[in-house]
Design a protein around this motif. Structure first.
Motif, PDB file in Angstrom:
ATOM      1  N   ILE A   1      14.160 -42.640  -0.511  1.00 15.95           N
ATOM      2  CA  ILE A   1      13.663 -42.185  -1.826  1.00 15.95           C
ATOM      3  C   ILE A   1      14.967 -41.324  -2.427  1.00 15.95           C
ATOM      4  O   ILE A   1      15.002 -41.491  -3.695  1.00 15.95           O
ATOM      5  CB  ILE A   1      12.711 -41.186  -1.506  1.00 15.95           C
ATOM      6  CG1 ILE A   1      11.428 -41.557  -0.868  1.00 15.95           C
ATOM      7  CG2 ILE A   1      12.381 -40.359  -2.777  1.00 15.95           C
ATOM      8  CD1 ILE A   1      10.206 -40.829  -0.593  1.00 15.95           C
TER       9      ILE A   1
ATOM     10  N   ILE B   1      17.212 -44.003  -3.965  1.00 12.69           N
ATOM     11  CA  ILE B   1      16.475 -44.736  -5.177  1.00 12.69           C
ATOM     12  C   ILE B   1      16.948 -43.747  -6.442  1.00 12.69           C
ATOM     13  O   ILE B   1      17.028 -44.008  -7.447  1.00 12.69           O
ATOM     14  CB  ILE B   1      15.029 -44.919  -4.761  1.00 12.69           C
ATOM     15  CG1 ILE B   1      14.931 -46.074  -3.718  1.00 12.69           C
ATOM     16  CG2 ILE B   1      14.356 -45.349  -6.371  1.00 12.69           C
ATOM     17  CD1 ILE B   1      14.663 -47.395  -4.199  1.00 12.69           C
ATOM     18  N   GLY B   2      16.532 -42.363  -5.924  1.00 14.84           N
ATOM     19  CA  GLY B   2      16.476 -41.452  -7.086  1.00 14.84           C
ATOM     20  C   GLY B   2      17.936 -41.174  -7.634  1.00 14.84           C
ATOM     21  O   GLY B   2      17.909 -40.924  -8.910  1.00 14.84           O
ATOM     22  N   GLU B   3      18.873 -41.492  -7.016  1.00 12.09           N
ATOM     23  CA  GLU B   3      20.309 -41.478  -7.545  1.00 12.09           C
ATOM     24  C   GLU B   3      20.953 -42.676  -7.901  1.00 12.09           C
ATOM     25  O   GLU B   3      21.709 -42.853  -8.550  1.00 12.09           O
ATOM     26  CB  GLU B   3      21.155 -40.981  -6.342  1.00 12.09           C
ATOM     27  CG  GLU B   3      20.916 -39.421  -5.746  1.00 12.09           C
ATOM     28  CD  GLU B   3      21.624 -39.125  -4.837  1.00 12.09           C
ATOM     29  OE1 GLU B   3      22.285 -39.906  -4.058  1.00 12.09           O
ATOM     30  OE2 GLU B   3      21.629 -37.891  -4.574  1.00 12.09           O
ATOM     31  N   ALA B   4      20.129 -44.051  -7.680  1.00 16.86           N
ATOM     32  CA  ALA B   4      20.785 -45.018  -8.248  1.00 16.86           C
ATOM     33  C   ALA B   4      20.654 -44.968  -9.708  1.00 16.86           C
ATOM     34  O   ALA B   4      20.029 -44.248 -10.568  1.00 16.86           O
ATOM     35  CB  ALA B   4      19.538 -46.114  -8.005  1.00 16.86           C
TER      36      ALA B   4
ATOM     37  N   LYS C   1      12.067 -43.902 -14.687  1.00 12.07           N
ATOM     38  CA  LYS C   1      11.813 -44.416 -13.228  1.00 12.07           C
ATOM     39  C   LYS C   1      10.392 -44.079 -12.940  1.00 12.07           C
ATOM     40  O   LYS C   1       9.817 -43.145 -13.221  1.00 12.07           O
ATOM     41  CB  LYS C   1      12.510 -43.405 -12.302  1.00 12.07           C
ATOM     42  CG  LYS C   1      13.993 -43.773 -12.191  1.00 12.07           C
ATOM     43  CD  LYS C   1      14.808 -43.146 -11.314  1.00 12.07           C
ATOM     44  CE  LYS C   1      16.348 -43.553 -11.059  1.00 12.07           C
ATOM     45  NZ  LYS C   1      17.308 -42.654 -10.726  1.00 12.07           N
TER      46      LYS C   1
ATOM     47  N   ARG D   1       7.252 -43.151 -11.088  1.00  9.58           N
ATOM     48  CA  ARG D   1       6.740 -42.016 -10.125  1.00  9.58           C
ATOM     49  C   ARG D   1       5.332 -42.273  -9.139  1.00  9.58           C
ATOM     50  O   ARG D   1       5.156 -41.821  -8.272  1.00  9.58           O
ATOM     51  CB  ARG D   1       6.858 -40.727 -10.707  1.00  9.58           C
ATOM     52  CG  ARG D   1       8.142 -40.358 -11.207  1.00  9.58           C
ATOM     53  CD  ARG D   1       9.317 -40.322 -10.037  1.00  9.58           C
ATOM     54  NE  ARG D   1      10.281 -39.774 -10.657  1.00  9.58           N
ATOM     55  CZ  ARG D   1      11.736 -40.076 -10.056  1.00  9.58           C
ATOM     56  NH1 ARG D   1      11.732 -40.966  -9.174  1.00  9.58           N
ATOM     57  NH2 ARG D   1      12.824 -39.430 -10.457  1.00  9.58           N
TER      58      ARG D   1
ATOM     59  N   ILE E   1       7.567 -36.952  -6.226  1.00 10.70           N
ATOM     60  CA  ILE E   1       8.498 -38.063  -5.581  1.00 10.70           C
ATOM     61  C   ILE E   1       8.247 -38.256  -3.921  1.00 10.70           C
ATOM     62  O   ILE E   1       8.149 -39.243  -3.598  1.00 10.70           O
ATOM     63  CB  ILE E   1       9.982 -37.665  -5.817  1.00 10.70           C
ATOM     64  CG1 ILE E   1      10.126 -37.829  -7.287  1.00 10.70           C
ATOM     65  CG2 ILE E   1      10.902 -38.563  -5.225  1.00 10.70           C
ATOM     66  CD1 ILE E   1      11.427 -37.250  -7.709  1.00 10.70           C
ATOM     67  N   PHE E   2       8.176 -37.214  -3.175  1.00  6.49           N
ATOM     68  CA  PHE E   2       8.304 -36.965  -1.908  1.00  6.49           C
ATOM     69  C   PHE E   2       6.923 -37.405  -1.349  1.00  6.49           C
ATOM     70  O   PHE E   2       6.453 -37.776  -0.195  1.00  6.49           O
ATOM     71  CB  PHE E   2       8.935 -36.086  -1.261  1.00  6.49           C
ATOM     72  CG  PHE E   2      10.303 -36.062  -1.424  1.00  6.49           C
ATOM     73  CD1 PHE E   2      11.158 -36.836  -0.667  1.00  6.49           C
ATOM     74  CD2 PHE E   2      11.336 -35.301  -2.306  1.00  6.49           C
ATOM     75  CE1 PHE E   2      12.435 -37.365  -0.760  1.00  6.49           C
ATOM     76  CE2 PHE E   2      12.573 -35.513  -2.349  1.00  6.49           C
ATOM     77  CZ  PHE E   2      13.230 -36.329  -1.699  1.00  6.49           C
TER      78      PHE E   2
END
Lengths: 967, 161
Positions: free
Chosen positions: A17, A20-23, B13, B15, B104-105
């Motif tokens: 995760i 992906i978040g940092e992509a 992005k 979510r 997100i998590f």
């Protein structure tokens, strides 16, 4: 209940995760996900995976799917997980399958059995999970498998289960109304449920049912009104309050239903006036939810039988909406105006400036809504301005969907209100030129028909004028590149039919142009076909008129080419042309008469011209013809067809175990149709088949029809004349229904489509007639030229564009003159408001949150910033920390990738929200609640620490991630 | 009726996505791309509504997250805005000052919550308390299941020692 603690997943997943978040690009993200897919594919098939591990894999699949990748390889594992006994895993399994599978997926069949079992579970949470899945996954075919259990659950002791069961039934109703049509009484029962949640849920299916068939729910008006009254008087539990409004979502749903029930029904409407009026009076216009209710009230008022008082209240509300600075409210105001204008057309007058403002607004959404309003208030006096505006807008947008929409609206308006033939043709040309490929081909056919038939008056000169102006304009346009196909077809047809009619253009000129068209669009067979046929018509008209025909050389070569075309249609047309022009004048006059395109060609369906032949044959001893239906031993066609249907449903999967069959079942079955008839072990195919068929083809007499009648009572609605009733059902407008009933009975089912269109046309007319009457009244009151005043309201301010269009009849010119003067005066004061608007905007954005009591609970931040020392001192001390957090943020921003301006906006928004909030009482009262959550800063820091601890280092790239959503 | 719910971050992005009407996977990706392009580029002072393919998409921004719901033409947009807010408030109550990172998590938990608020594209429960109660009951059961599993495994590990 907070779960802000451990995230509960493995480091591996958290890393995924995080990465992906940092992509930084979509490509990078895709690469990571593809890698993850490979890993999962490998892992998931390993033997003996611990269940917890498997659960995580499933959640990872969900994640992949959410990011838009295909996780189909893992679906089966999600399905398996639903079979698990532990609720923890089962719930994950159900969640995954509801997210993965559409209702037509093959795997669903593997879940149905589990669902059946779970619906019987003692644990209501299992039942809830299963019902969630039912709502998403059960399709028409599998409804019978779960229906009995779902119906049973309507009486479950837990309200959560009852509520979901109601929603599941509603879903079934949407999927296949016939499958639950015998169960609709359950909805009525549930309306009286003790739990407001269940009652609220029941309103969803009832709304659908009422919108299909108003008349059978008139008896519920009283109940709905009394429920609404109770809700408005705060008789429901406090838990249903939302932002200090009593159960607003239920109120809105009820108002929607009442709007349907009261439509065109004076008596039913009379019962609603008081409660609707009360709600409107009480509505809190400072909160968003209050406005939502108010809007729904306006919709209701404009739908039910008109009541002057309510209409006044609605008009007031609308003017408040329109005067608001919030774009959202303006939008709703425009929409509401469009609804109310049908009843009281003169209310638009006072809002003309606001409407014009919205039309010029940079916000596209608002603009489109305004066009919709203009569309509704178009009449013959303002059609030119409105359509011109619409076309201008249409040219400048790229959204094909909307372009199609607005183009067809332009066409419709032009057809209905065109002030002159010339204008009409010009408008159609513009529409076709810019959106020709998008408009329905029917529009092109309509245009041809219109040109052929004229405007319906018995005035031949007007018609021929229309035609020659069409020909003129088409000849001018024809050379332009990139004309849409549909438009070219119209051009070719019109030129072929009327190109030489008024003698202005010679046949060789027209044919030359037609040849050019065919050559320029050599890839478009349809256009070529139209061109060839047009050529044929022109030549034959020439010959019929006794003139010498010299085929142009280019035309000849075109025809020769087409004779060898790969399209057989074109070949045939070319050969026909060659054959036909060799005929003599007399024959041609019969084959292709001048201007006879609208004359009906009568087809003798009975083939009466063969009568003598038949007679003769019979006399010679031939067998007489036996009609198909009378032939014994042979299934007639309709039987065959319904047999096919039966076959397919007969082959449907059975969901019940084999032990069930009871020999007595078929005879003891009650007379109403149970959906489970299919499950009866020895189904007698013809039995149900006849039910399918008898109502649809009532003329056919069957031996068993008498006993079948009994069964029909329950199912009348679902099978009765589907082609006829469906268009009626699809609209909620009772006017519509009335016209359908009153206007004409359908003579043949085939013509229903046509009829539906006619009817809608009628409605338009009706709507228009009322305004024009009132308008004349208003005009006489104002002492102006008849009809002119009205235009001022709608479009008068836009006198300028109108003046451009110029060449209109004299009354128009004078109108423009009168209206343009006030318009300039009026537009002047409009200019200053922008500043005000700008100021207003900021308050407007903070408007909604300001009255949000929930935020008062959450937002200790807000309290501190407000500094309204009314609260505990400890909170106040934290204020400084907080401010530093906020002030820090903008500092960080430039180093990050975030657009600073937006960030500042954001925080200012937050400040606004907190500034506006000024009573601390709520906070104190609810302190246990907020204590639970803890101060925001601490919370955020905790989260941050936790994340770091887990090795998922937030790279400060996006501090927004830590910002509380509610501010 | 709500056709789908989308949660998109300001960077575009995804979510959370929940589809109440059938959309094929390819179609979903396209829809998300199309809508995020449309919505993210809208200025802050414009309407919270966008007309799209004959539907209306109602969206609202919370910090860096956009909550979007696609509804029919004749639905009440202001009501949908409040449904979004209702959802966010419940999330907030559940997570305790919810932030994007929570979602997100814990996206699966957000799904569970959404399932208690919306069902088949309709609002099924408008009481925050009722939703919270149900979610808490589920969580309690899950906790109990976990404990039990742990103890069993503990016993097994003891036995096999």
């Amino acid at each position: 209940m907070g779960s802000q603690g451990g995230f509960g997943q493995s480091k591996e997943f958290l890393d995924l995760i995080k990465s992906i978040g940092e992509a930084r690009s979509k490509a990078e993200e895709d690469r990571i996900v593809l890698h993850e897919i490979e890993t999962l594919k490998r892992r998931i098939i390993e033997p003996d995976i611990p269940k917890r591990k498997m659960k995580e894999y499933i959640i990872r699949l969900v994640y992949i799917e959410m990011l838009g990748h295909d996780a189909a390889f893992g679906y089966i594992h999600a399905v398996k997980m639903t079979h698990d006994d532990s609720l923890l895993l089962k719930r994950t399994g159900y969640l995954a399958v509801t997210l993965f599978l559409n209702e037509d997926h093959d795997l669903i069949i593997l879940i149905v059995n589990t669902i059946q079992k779970d619906l019987k579970s003692d644990n209501f949470l299992v039942v809830c999970a299963a019902l969630n899945a039912v709502c998403r996954l059960i399709n028409e075919e599998t409804i019978p498998a779960v229906l009995p259990q779902v119906v049973e659950l309507l009486g479950h002791s837990k309200e959560a289960v009852r509520k979901k069961a109601v929603m599941a039934l509603h879903r079934f109703y949407q999927r296949s109304p016939s499958s639950v049509s015998h169960l609709v009484s359950n909805f009525r029962k549930r309306l009286c449920d003790n739990d407001p949640g269940v009652m609220g849920a029941t309103l969803c299916p009832l709304f659908d049912l009422v919108s299909v068939d108003v008349s059978s729910y008139k008896d519920l008006v009283v109940s709905f009104v009394s429920i609404l009254k109770q809700v408005a008087e705060r008789r429901l539990p406090k838990a249903y309050d939302y932002h200090q409004m009593p159960a607003p979502f239920i109120q809105i749903k009820l108002l929607k239903i009442l709007a349907l029930l009261g439509n065109g029904d004076k008596q039913a409407s009379g019962q609603m006036y008081t409660v609707v009026g009360d709600i409107m009076r009480k509505a809190d216009t400072t909160s968003n939810i209050g406005n939502a209710i108010l809007y729904e009230c306006i919709c209701c008022v404009s739908s039910i039988f008109p009541n002057t008082k309510l209409l006044e209240a609605a008009a007031d509300a609308i003017s408040k909406f329109l005067k608001s600075d919030s774009h959202n409210l303006k939008y709703m105001g425009i929409d509401a105006l469009g609804r109310l204008i049908k009843i009281s057309p003169d209310i638009a007058e006072q809002h003309q400036l606001a409407v014009i403002d919205c039309l010029e607004d940079p916000d596209d959404t608002l603009k489109r809504k305004t066009f919709e309003l203009l569309y509704k208030m178009t009449k013959s006096s303002n059609v030119e301005v409105i359509v011109d505006r619409m076309i201008e807008y249409m040219i400048n947008i790229n959204d094909n969907h909307y372009k199609t929409d607005i183009a067809s609206r332009c066409v419709e308006l032009a057809e209905q209100f065109a002030p002159s033939n010339h204008w009409f043709i010009q408008t159609m040309n513009k529409v076709f030129e810019h959106a020709g490929d998008l408009v329905n081909i029917k529009v092109a056919h309509n245009l041809m028909r219109l040109i052929a038939e004229g405007f319906g008056e018995d005035d031949d000169t007007a018609d021929s004028q229309l035609r020659s102006s069409a020909v003129d304009s088409y000849l001018r346009i024809i050379g332009e590149p990139k004309l849409p196909s549909a438009f070219l077809q119209v051009i070719c047809w019109v030129l072929g039919e009327y190109g030489t009619a008024d003698g202005k253009y010679s046949a060789s000129y027209i044919t030359g142009k037609l040849c050019d068209v065919a050559e320029a669009h050599s890839t478009d067979d349809t256009v070529k076909a139209y061109a060839v046929t047009a050529l044929m018509k022109i030549y034959s008209l020439e010959i019929a008129a006794g003139r010498q025909v010299d085929m142009l050389p280019e035309c000849q070569s075109l025809i020769e080419d087409l004779c060898a075309s790969s399209s057989t249609d074109l070949q045939q047309r070319a050969y026909e042309l060659q054959a036909i022009i060799r005929l003599d004048a007399q024959a041609l006059e019969n084959i292709l008469p001048l201007d006879a395109s609208c004359e009906d060609i009568e087809v003798d369906k009975g083939l009466s011209f063969l009568n003598s032949y038949v007679q003769q044959s019979l006399e010679n001893g031939a067998q007489p013809y036996i009609p198909e239906s009378a032939r014994s031993g042979v299934l007639n066609m309709s039987n065959l067809r319904s047999h096919d249907q039966q076959e397919t449903s007969g082959h449907a999967l059975r969901f019940e175990a084999y032990e069930l069959p009871k020999p007595t079942m078929p005879t003891s079955r009650p007379a109403t149709i149970m959906p489970s008839t299919e499950l009866v072990p020895v189904p007698e195919p013809s039995y149900t088949r006849e039910i399918h068929q008898t109502p649809a083809v009532p003329s056919i007499s069957h031996s068993g029809s008498a006993e079948l009648k009994l069964r029909l009572d329950g199912v009348q609605k679902k099978w009765g004349k589907p082609t006829y009733s469906s268009p009626v059902q699809s609209t909620s407008n009772s006017d519509f229904q009335k016209t359908v009933n009153g206007a004409a009975q359908p003579d043949a089912t085939g013509s229903t489509k046509q009829k539906a269109r006619d009817v809608s046309h009628d409605i338009k007319k009706q709507e228009v007639e009322i305004p024009s009457e009132k308008q004349r009244l208003a005009a006489s009151l104002f002492g102006g030229v008849s009809r002119s005043e009205k235009r001022q309201t709608a479009a008068g301010n836009r006198g300028a564009p109108k003046a451009n269009s110029g060449a209109t009849e004299s009354p128009h010119m004078t109108k423009v003159a009168t209206s343009s003067e006030p318009s300039t005066v009026k537009t002047a004061p409009v200019q200053p408001p922008p500043d005000l608007l700008d100021f207003g905007e900021s308050t407007a954005t903070s408007d909604a949150p300001s009255t949000d009591p929930f935020k008062q609970l959450e937002g200790l931040v807000d309290v501190t910033q407000d500094g309204s020392a009314a609260n505990s001192g400890s909170v106040a001390t934290k204020a400084s920390d907080f401010m530093s957090l906020y002030s820090e943020r903008p500092g960080n921003v430039p180093s990050n990738l975030i657009d600073p301006s937006i960030d500042v906006n954001m925080s200012s928004g937050l400040l606004n929200a907190s500034n506006n909030f000024d009573h601390g009482a709520g906070v104190v009262a609810q302190s246990p609640q907020s204590a639970n959550k803890g101060p925001n800063l601490k919370d955020a820091l905790q989260k941050d620490a936790l994340v770091r601890q887990m090795g998922v280092t937030p790279t400060n790239q996006n501090p927004n991630l830590f910002r509380d959503l509610l501010g | 009726m709500i056709h789908f719910v989308l949660l998109i971050s300001r960077q575009g992005k995804v979510r959370l996505t929940k589809w109440y009407s059938p959309y094929a996977q390819k179609e979903r990706t396209k829809v998300v791309r199309e809508l995020s392009g449309m919505i993210l580029s809208r200025g802050p002072k414009l309407c919270n509504f966008v007309e799209w393919r004959g539907f209306k998409v109602v969206y609202k921004r919370y910090a860096s997250l956009y909550f979007c719901m696609c509804v029919n033409q004749d639905d009440n947009e202001l009501e949908i805005l409040e449904i979004i807010h209702h959802f966010v408030e419940i999330l907030d109550r559940y997570f305790g000052s919810v932030c994007e990172l929570d979602l997100i998590f814990n996206f699966h938990k957000a799904y569970y919550i959404l399932d208690e608020i919306l069902i088949a594209g309709e609002l099924q429960e408008s009481s925050k308390k009722a939703v919270a109660r149900l979610i808490a009951a589920q969580d309690a059961l899950v906790e109990a299941a976990k404990e039990q599993a742990n103890s069993v495994s503990y016993m097994i590990s003891q036995a096999t020692k």
